[in-house]
Design a protein around this motif. Sequence first.
Motif, PDB file in Angstrom:
ATOM      1  N   ILE A   1       0.860  -1.181   0.000  1.00 24.01           N
ATOM      2  CA  ILE A   1       0.000   0.000   0.000  1.00 24.01           C
ATOM      3  C   ILE A   1       0.900   1.236   0.000  1.00 24.01           C
ATOM      4  O   ILE A   1       1.713   1.406   0.899  1.00 24.01           O
ATOM      5  CB  ILE A   1      -0.940   0.021   1.224  1.00 24.01           C
ATOM      6  CG1 ILE A   1      -1.866  -1.190   1.190  1.00 24.01           C
ATOM      7  CG2 ILE A   1      -1.754   1.316   1.255  1.00 24.01           C
ATOM      8  CD1 ILE A   1      -2.753  -1.319   2.403  1.00 24.01           C
ATOM      9  N   PRO A   2       0.780   2.076  -1.024  1.00 24.56           N
ATOM     10  CA  PRO A   2       1.630   3.276  -1.082  1.00 24.56           C
ATOM     11  C   PRO A   2       1.383   4.191   0.108  1.00 24.56           C
ATOM     12  O   PRO A   2       0.257   4.296   0.590  1.00 24.56           O
ATOM     13  CB  PRO A   2       1.203   3.971  -2.374  1.00 24.56           C
ATOM     14  CG  PRO A   2       0.348   3.026  -3.108  1.00 24.56           C
ATOM     15  CD  PRO A   2      -0.153   2.017  -2.141  1.00 24.56           C
ATOM     16  N   ARG A   3       2.451   4.855   0.551  1.00 29.79           N
ATOM     17  CA  ARG A   3       2.314   5.877   1.593  1.00 29.79           C
ATOM     18  C   ARG A   3       1.669   7.123   0.998  1.00 29.79           C
ATOM     19  O   ARG A   3       1.081   7.929   1.719  1.00 29.79           O
ATOM     20  CB  ARG A   3       3.690   6.249   2.158  1.00 29.79           C
ATOM     21  CG  ARG A   3       4.466   5.110   2.750  1.00 29.79           C
ATOM     22  CD  ARG A   3       3.882   4.577   4.012  1.00 29.79           C
ATOM     23  NE  ARG A   3       3.944   5.581   5.065  1.00 29.79           N
ATOM     24  CZ  ARG A   3       3.429   5.418   6.271  1.00 29.79           C
ATOM     25  NH1 ARG A   3       2.829   4.306   6.577  1.00 29.79           N
ATOM     26  NH2 ARG A   3       3.512   6.369   7.173  1.00 29.79           N
ATOM     27  N   GLY A   4       1.795   7.273  -0.324  1.00 29.02           N
ATOM     28  CA  GLY A   4       1.191   8.404  -1.003  1.00 29.02           C
ATOM     29  C   GLY A   4       1.228   8.214  -2.508  1.00 29.02           C
ATOM     30  O   GLY A   4       1.978   7.376  -3.013  1.00 29.02           O
ATOM     31  N   VAL A   5       0.388   8.971  -3.188  1.00 21.88           N
ATOM     32  CA  VAL A   5       0.299   8.916  -4.655  1.00 21.88           C
ATOM     33  C   VAL A   5       0.061  10.332  -5.167  1.00 21.88           C
ATOM     34  O   VAL A   5      -0.751  11.061  -4.608  1.00 21.88           O
ATOM     35  CB  VAL A   5      -0.881   8.023  -5.119  1.00 21.88           C
ATOM     36  CG1 VAL A   5      -0.951   7.969  -6.637  1.00 21.88           C
ATOM     37  CG2 VAL A   5      -0.811   6.634  -4.533  1.00 21.88           C
ATOM     38  N   VAL A   6       0.791  10.699  -6.222  1.00 19.03           N
ATOM     39  CA  VAL A   6       0.528  11.960  -6.903  1.00 19.03           C
ATOM     40  C   VAL A   6       0.117  11.626  -8.325  1.00 19.03           C
ATOM     41  O   VAL A   6       0.806  10.878  -9.017  1.00 19.03           O
ATOM     42  CB  VAL A   6       1.786  12.868  -6.940  1.00 19.03           C
ATOM     43  CG1 VAL A   6       1.526  14.106  -7.790  1.00 19.03           C
ATOM     44  CG2 VAL A   6       2.205  13.268  -5.539  1.00 19.03           C
TER      45      VAL A   6
END
Length: 157
Positions: A87-92
């Motif tokens: 699970i990504p810590r964040g996505v842009v």
Amino acid sequence: QFRDEEPGDLVDREGGQKRREGIMAQLLNRLRAEERIAGVEFWHSPERCGWLMKQGEYIKTWRRRWFILKQGKIFWFKTEEVGPSSIPRGVVDISRCLSIKGAEDVINRAHAFELSTHSETMFFIADSDKEKEEWISSVGRAIVRQSKSVVDDYGSY
């Protein structure tokens, strides 16, 4: 049938409730992540990947994260061991990005660059000038590709 409860039963029930709440929170996080991931199989064949320092969104400390650029999105993780269940810590989403450029002078750090959207500017630090330039180039090309696909979708003016 009625049975007497032991003092530990209440603790077990509360512990079970906490476990259920934890599982529900994990499922909710997974669903939110699935939404942001939008079907991108980030764990193989990335356009670019590597370690960068990223400033925290709320607490402005610098943290080393593993970044992956793929299919118009930049994902980051705590570790480089990334697989389908990660699970990504964040996505842009690159479609939200306006520009990417060097930022050494802005934050007074070597190998720094910034990625700007309509609503925020994120700062990153690469390990070398070469890495910084490669990220700027890769993400810059992705921004151009994304903007070209938007023009293609809506036609020219």
